[in-house]
Scaffold this motif. Structure first.
Motif, PDB file in Angstrom:
ATOM      1  N   VAL A   1      -0.927 -15.697 -14.312  1.00 36.57           N
ATOM      2  CA  VAL A   1      -2.164 -15.452 -13.555  1.00 36.57           C
ATOM      3  C   VAL A   1      -1.885 -15.543 -12.057  1.00 36.57           C
ATOM      4  N   TYR A   2      -1.131 -16.550 -11.627  1.00 38.66           N
ATOM      5  CA  TYR A   2      -0.779 -16.635 -10.205  1.00 38.66           C
ATOM      6  C   TYR A   2       0.044 -15.410  -9.775  1.00 38.66           C
ATOM      7  N   ALA A   3       1.015 -15.037 -10.586  1.00 42.58           N
ATOM      8  CA  ALA A   3       1.884 -13.904 -10.243  1.00 42.58           C
ATOM      9  C   ALA A   3       1.095 -12.598 -10.143  1.00 42.58           C
ATOM     10  N   THR A   4       0.175 -12.366 -11.073  1.00 38.83           N
ATOM     11  CA  THR A   4      -0.607 -11.132 -11.013  1.00 38.83           C
ATOM     12  C   THR A   4      -1.539 -11.141  -9.798  1.00 38.83           C
ATOM     13  N   GLY A   5      -2.020 -12.306  -9.413  1.00 34.26           N
ATOM     14  CA  GLY A   5      -2.828 -12.403  -8.196  1.00 34.26           C
ATOM     15  C   GLY A   5      -2.025 -12.018  -6.960  1.00 34.26           C
ATOM     16  N   VAL A   6      -0.802 -12.523  -6.880  1.00 37.37           N
ATOM     17  CA  VAL A   6       0.074 -12.170  -5.758  1.00 37.37           C
ATOM     18  C   VAL A   6       0.357 -10.668  -5.763  1.00 37.37           C
ATOM     19  N   LEU A   7       0.646 -10.120  -6.943  1.00 40.24           N
ATOM     20  CA  LEU A   7       0.930  -8.680  -7.036  1.00 40.24           C
ATOM     21  C   LEU A   7      -0.291  -7.840  -6.648  1.00 40.24           C
ATOM     22  N   GLU A   8      -1.483  -8.294  -7.010  1.00 41.17           N
ATOM     23  CA  GLU A   8      -2.691  -7.568  -6.609  1.00 41.17           C
ATOM     24  C   GLU A   8      -2.855  -7.593  -5.091  1.00 41.17           C
ATOM     25  N   LEU A   9      -2.598  -8.728  -4.458  1.00 41.74           N
ATOM     26  CA  LEU A   9      -2.699  -8.807  -3.001  1.00 41.74           C
ATOM     27  C   LEU A   9      -1.654  -7.919  -2.324  1.00 41.74           C
ATOM     28  N   LEU A  10      -0.438  -7.953  -2.834  1.00 44.12           N
ATOM     29  CA  LEU A  10       0.610  -7.086  -2.279  1.00 44.12           C
ATOM     30  C   LEU A  10       0.246  -5.620  -2.472  1.00 44.12           C
TER      31      LEU A  10
ATOM     32  N   ALA B   1      -2.784  -4.351  -2.693  1.00 45.61           N
ATOM     33  CA  ALA B   1      -3.872  -4.020  -1.769  1.00 45.61           C
ATOM     34  C   ALA B   1      -3.325  -3.741  -0.373  1.00 45.61           C
ATOM     35  N   ALA B   2      -2.432  -4.603   0.082  1.00 49.65           N
ATOM     36  CA  ALA B   2      -1.825  -4.390   1.404  1.00 49.65           C
ATOM     37  C   ALA B   2      -1.034  -3.088   1.422  1.00 49.65           C
ATOM     38  N   GLY B   3      -0.311  -2.828   0.355  1.00 50.41           N
ATOM     39  CA  GLY B   3       0.468  -1.599   0.276  1.00 50.41           C
ATOM     40  C   GLY B   3      -0.381  -0.348   0.280  1.00 50.41           C
ATOM     41  N   LEU B   4      -1.564  -0.411  -0.300  1.00 50.40           N
ATOM     42  CA  LEU B   4      -2.446   0.754  -0.341  1.00 50.40           C
ATOM     43  C   LEU B   4      -2.979   1.136   1.039  1.00 50.40           C
ATOM     44  N   VAL B   5      -3.224   0.161   1.892  1.00 48.40           N
ATOM     45  CA  VAL B   5      -3.816   0.483   3.190  1.00 48.40           C
ATOM     46  C   VAL B   5      -2.786   0.967   4.206  1.00 48.40           C
ATOM     47  N   LEU B   6      -1.518   0.752   3.926  1.00 49.12           N
ATOM     48  CA  LEU B   6      -0.461   1.239   4.806  1.00 49.12           C
ATOM     49  C   LEU B   6       0.068   2.554   4.259  1.00 49.12           C
TER      50      LEU B   6
ATOM     51  N   LEU C   1       0.894  -0.609  -8.815  1.00 44.47           N
ATOM     52  CA  LEU C   1      -0.401  -1.045  -9.331  1.00 44.47           C
ATOM     53  C   LEU C   1      -0.741  -0.364 -10.652  1.00 44.47           C
ATOM     54  N   ALA C   2      -0.383   0.906 -10.781  1.00 45.56           N
ATOM     55  CA  ALA C   2      -0.629   1.591 -12.057  1.00 45.56           C
ATOM     56  C   ALA C   2       0.109   0.870 -13.184  1.00 45.56           C
ATOM     57  N   VAL C   3       1.354   0.504 -12.936  1.00 44.65           N
ATOM     58  CA  VAL C   3       2.133  -0.241 -13.935  1.00 44.65           C
ATOM     59  C   VAL C   3       1.488  -1.597 -14.198  1.00 44.65           C
TER      60      VAL C   3
ATOM     61  N   GLN D   1     -10.426   0.056 -16.878  1.00 40.57           N
ATOM     62  CA  GLN D   1      -8.998  -0.087 -16.600  1.00 40.57           C
ATOM     63  C   GLN D   1      -8.344   1.282 -16.407  1.00 40.57           C
ATOM     64  N   VAL D   2      -8.766   2.262 -17.181  1.00 41.36           N
ATOM     65  CA  VAL D   2      -8.248   3.624 -17.027  1.00 41.36           C
ATOM     66  C   VAL D   2      -8.613   4.168 -15.645  1.00 41.36           C
ATOM     67  N   LEU D   3      -9.811   3.858 -15.171  1.00 38.75           N
ATOM     68  CA  LEU D   3     -10.216   4.270 -13.826  1.00 38.75           C
ATOM     69  C   LEU D   3      -9.294   3.650 -12.776  1.00 38.75           C
ATOM     70  N   PHE D   4      -9.006   2.360 -12.901  1.00 40.49           N
ATOM     71  CA  PHE D   4      -8.110   1.692 -11.950  1.00 40.49           C
ATOM     72  C   PHE D   4      -6.727   2.336 -11.974  1.00 40.49           C
ATOM     73  N   ILE D   5      -6.234   2.618 -13.163  1.00 44.81           N
ATOM     74  CA  ILE D   5      -4.926   3.274 -13.294  1.00 44.81           C
ATOM     75  C   ILE D   5      -4.964   4.644 -12.629  1.00 44.81           C
ATOM     76  N   GLY D   6      -6.048   5.384 -12.859  1.00 38.61           N
ATOM     77  CA  GLY D   6      -6.176   6.716 -12.265  1.00 38.61           C
ATOM     78  C   GLY D   6      -6.195   6.679 -10.749  1.00 38.61           C
ATOM     79  N   ILE D   7      -6.920   5.739 -10.163  1.00 40.47           N
ATOM     80  CA  ILE D   7      -6.968   5.630  -8.705  1.00 40.47           C
ATOM     81  C   ILE D   7      -5.593   5.249  -8.162  1.00 40.47           C
TER      82      ILE D   7
END
Length: 175
Positions: free
Chosen positions: A78-87, A89-94, A105-107, A141-147
């Protein structure tokens, strides 16, 4: 149940509105939606690190309960997936890291699907509320994967240089 979708939809519309009034960063729906996903990820990632019951979002304990029994070290996951989600998010805006973040994120979303299925099938309550039904969880979840994959795919919102530049549409126009 609709909270997570609203965490994408509302920021997306606000970003696109900014684009409509001249903020070039948000001149396309694609970039606005990807930034909307980033906003959602910041909120959902924060849930991985806070105690349960502090607000409307689930907390760490709730998310640990969603981890299927075959996954070792659920708290660490759970901690690791939280860190990956934050990374992510940062990666998406750059723009320079958007494609890599989208693929990663799709993976991640595919790998998190068993937890969502487990929580729905086993009736794991989140933040004291009944489990989100499977008929809603999987399409969400499919929507998130698609985005995320839309962020990964090369888009027309990139500046075209070189010999093809003469044929590229002007920024803010359709091809």
């Amino acid at each position: 149940m609709l909270g997570t979708l609203m965490l994408i939809a509302v920021p997306t519309l606000l970003f696109r509105l900014l684009g409509a009034v001249g903020v070039r960063r948000f001149a396309t729906w694609r970039v606005s939606v990807v930034h909307g996903l980033a906003v959602m990820l910041v909120f959902t990632a924060s849930a991985h690190f806070v105690p349960s019951g502090l607000g409307p979002m689930p907390g760490h304990h709730d998310l640990v309960a969603m981890v299927p029994p075959f996954v070792p070290f659920p708290r660490l996951v759970v901690y690791a997936t939280g860190v990956l989600e934050l990374l992510g998010a940062a990666g998406l805006v750059l723009e320079a890291t958007r494609r890599v973040a989208g693929l990663g994120l799709a993976v991640l979303f595919v790998l998190m699907l068993p937890a969502n299925i487990y929580a729905a099938v086993e009736g794991v309550s989140v933040n004291g509320k009944p489990a989100t039904p499977l008929w809603f969880r999987i399409p969400e979840q499919v929507l998130f994967i698609g985005i995320a994959l839309w962020a990964y795919l090369p888009g027309r919102d990139r500046r075209v240089t070189g010999p093809d530049a003469a044929y590229a549409p002007a920024p803010g126009t359709r091809a």
